[in-house]
Design a protein around this motif. Structure first.
Motif, PDB file in Angstrom:
ATOM      1  N   TYR A   1      -6.757  -2.019  -1.135  1.00 15.95           N
ATOM      2  CA  TYR A   1      -7.340  -0.703  -0.856  1.00 15.95           C
ATOM      3  C   TYR A   1      -8.533  -0.527  -1.777  1.00 15.95           C
ATOM      4  O   TYR A   1      -8.640  -1.195  -2.817  1.00 15.95           O
ATOM      5  CB  TYR A   1      -6.317   0.417  -1.077  1.00 15.95           C
TER       6      TYR A   1
ATOM      7  N   ARG B   1     -12.755   5.360  -1.597  1.00 17.70           N
ATOM      8  CA  ARG B   1     -13.541   4.553  -0.656  1.00 17.70           C
ATOM      9  C   ARG B   1     -14.844   5.228  -0.255  1.00 17.70           C
ATOM     10  O   ARG B   1     -15.865   4.557  -0.042  1.00 17.70           O
ATOM     11  CB  ARG B   1     -12.697   4.250   0.583  1.00 17.70           C
TER      12      ARG B   1
ATOM     13  N   ASP C   1      -7.700   0.149   4.176  1.00 12.97           N
ATOM     14  CA  ASP C   1      -6.664   0.394   3.173  1.00 12.97           C
ATOM     15  C   ASP C   1      -5.269   0.173   3.740  1.00 12.97           C
ATOM     16  O   ASP C   1      -4.958   0.615   4.860  1.00 12.97           O
ATOM     17  CB  ASP C   1      -6.745   1.831   2.649  1.00 12.97           C
ATOM     18  N   ARG C   2      -4.422  -0.523   2.967  1.00 12.75           N
ATOM     19  CA  ARG C   2      -3.001  -0.625   3.297  1.00 12.75           C
ATOM     20  C   ARG C   2      -2.308   0.685   2.935  1.00 12.75           C
ATOM     21  O   ARG C   2      -2.780   1.432   2.064  1.00 12.75           O
ATOM     22  CB  ARG C   2      -2.343  -1.771   2.526  1.00 12.75           C
TER      23      ARG C   2
END
Length: 554
Positions: free
Chosen positions: A342, A346, A362-363
């Motif tokens: 991630y 962001r 992103d996870r």
């Protein structure tokens, strides 16, 4: 003729040059401890690797210079221990190292305060205790997941040293770090303070006695049987269709394990690239493997999934499948790798994805740790971790307290295949095993896959980064609990308390030692009801000397 301006310019150039060279030396001195970690694995070097940096900080002419030396030393340490991240983060690794290096600036001040100048026996004892406590606070702060996690803790360099592993069973990797820094501090005193060498030697002997006492006294795991665990490592598979070809290779290797009397087969991280719930055909293929080998298969899914709370997104999940397919046991990775899985903030830092291999999406995080119970008479309880999470001592400790008999870390370091990362990652399993008195399986896609017994000892031969294959390990199980499991991170709390006491002592001493600005009349000794003082008049501007005279006090 030399002018004052020329002299100042020459002095400034010399100062700038010496400052530059000192900064380079600080960076290099800070990087030295990295040689104690895998791949070099010069574990013994850890006990003297900090001495050059401690000597440099001690020689600082001011607190500002000591803090700068500490910062640059910390920057060098972080860059050296994490240098294998450069292919992913490029120049950004320098920025991150410099930011994290700031954690060493207060430590530089602490070292300068405790090691500078003449040292008495009491001062040596204080330095050997307080300097390691300051280092431990750095390790605690940078162990926060958002700052990169506890990778490269100094105590982790002792993963193959049996006495250090025994120490870890008492106070975790934190206690080992304290010991290593204390020994470095004592050796520094031996080099610089001849009058205090006896105190330094006493400190080293006391440390050796303490380690020996722990060796004899600390409770050890009680062996309770053996589990046969197979690890499947498909190896490096790249190019188009790599996910499907990796799955096919894992199937092939698992079939080769038929008839080996197994309790569990473990695949590495991201070994399955689709959600087996949405793709029942994939679940059926793994179930067929389970029936063939006579054991459940623990795979790792890296795909868009829906968790129990209804969230849909990309999870990294340890999923257990048996002869009938999905067992319902699933663990979603909770602690994600910054930038790798991630991108923090962001909206502000998304540009980092264009500079390296930062995560494009992103996870999602799991919400809780789980243990899974295998079928059969043994009813073996396993505690899964995913990759990065094996670096966190608290996660494996929590699983042990929840009843896990076997810790399993599913990992993938294929992005750093030819660097130090695979060996460094695998070595962490020895610390986690010793801390908890539970064996640990470290299963990867591309190596190093290995197994450690409940005292941190290596079991069998590891699968290296050049191997595509499967191996069966007879894993010794153990019961009972270590002191670390019972007491937790007590070295951290102890170090915090010692630092608080030291700061309070220094503050009180500073206040008591501050000179008074004026002398009250009633504080002057009186003789017959009168006393005298001798005020000094400032010199006149003409350059005449000041005169003093005696005036009666009213």
């Amino acid at each position: 003729m030399w002018t004052r301006a020329g002299q100042r310019r020459e002095w400034g150039e010399r100062t700038l040059g010496s400052t530059l060279w000192r900064g380079i030396v600080a960076l290099l001195a800070g990087a030295l401890p990295a040689l104690a970690f895998p791949a070099p694995s010069l574990w013994w070097f850890a006990y003297v690797a900090l001495v050059p940096l401690l000597l440099l900080i001690r020689s600082a002419g001011s607190g500002r210079r000591a803090a700068l030396d500490g910062w640059l030393g910390g920057t060098g340490y972080m860059m050296a221990v994490h240098h294998w991240l450069m292919p992913s983060l490029h120049v950004f690794i320098v920025v991150l190292a410099a930011l994290l290096g700031l954690l060493w600036a207060p430590w530089g001040l602490l070292v300068s305060r405790l090691l500078r100048g003449p040292l008495s026996a009491t001062a040596v004892a204080a330095a050997v205790i307080v300097v390691p406590c300051g280092w431990l606070m750095i390790e605690l702060a940078r162990s926060w997941e958002a700052l990169g996690g506890p990778w490269g803790l100094l105590g982790a360099s002792q993963w193959q040293v049996t006495p250090a592993l025994r120490l870890a069973s008492v106070g975790g990797v934190w206690l080992v770090s304290l010991l290593v820094v204390a020994v470095n501090t004592a050796f520094t005193v031996l080099l610089v303070a001849s009058a205090a060498r006896k105190a330094a030697v006493v400190s080293l002997v006391a440390g050796a006695v303490a380690v020996g006492t722990v060796w004899m006294w600390a409770p050890q795991p009680e062996r309770s049987g053996t589990a046969r665990i197979a690890v499947v490592q498909p190896g490096v598979i790249e190019g188009p269709g790599s996910v499907q070809r990796r799955f096919a290779r894992s199937e092939e290797l698992t079939r080769s394990l038929a008839g080996r009397d197994l309790d569990l087969v473990v695949w590495g991280e991201s070994s399955v690239g689709v959600d087996p719930v949405r793709r029942p055909g994939v679940a059926a293929r793994i179930a067929a493997l389970s029936r063939l080998v006579g054991a459940d298969v623990l795979v790792n899914v890296d795909a868009k999934q829906t968790d129990a709370s209804g969230r849909t997104g990309i999870f990294k999940s340890a999923v257990l499948l048996g002869p009938r397919g999905l067992t319902g046991d699933r663990y979603d990775k909770m602690r994600l790798v910054p930038f790798g899985e991630y991108v923090p903030a962001r909206s502000a830092l998304g540009w980092a994805t264009s500079m390296g291999r930062a995560a494009g999406e992103d996870r999602l995080r799991g919400t809780r740790q789980v243990t899974m119970t295998l079928p059969g008479a043994s009813a073996l309880r396993i505690g899964p971790l995913v990759c990065f999470e094996s670096a966190f001592p608290d996660m494996s400790r929590r699983l042990t307290r929840d009843g896990a008999q076997l810790l399993i870390a599913q990992s993938s370091t294929s992005s750093f295949q030819h660097g130090w990362a695979p060996a460094q990652h695998a070595s962490l399993g020895a610390l986690r095993a010793a801390e908890n008195g539970r064996p640990m399986v470290h299963a990867t896609l591309t190596g190093v896959s290995t197994v450690y017994g409940p005292q941190g000892e290596r079991v069998g031969a590891p699968l290296g980064t050049d191997t595509s294959g499967a191996a069966v390990f007879g894993v010794p199980l153990a019961g009972g609990t270590t002191l670390y499991v019972r007491l937790g991170d007590w070295p951290l709390y102890g170090a915090l308390g010692i630092l608080a006491a030291f700061c309070a002592f220094e503050g009180i001493r500073s206040v008591r030692g501050r000179p008074s600005r004026s002398v009250p009349a009633d504080a002057v000794a009186a003789d017959g009801g009168a006393a005298s003082v001798q005020p000094t008049r400032p010199a006149a501007e003409s350059g005449t000397e000041s005169e003093s005279r005696t005036e009666p006090t009213p």
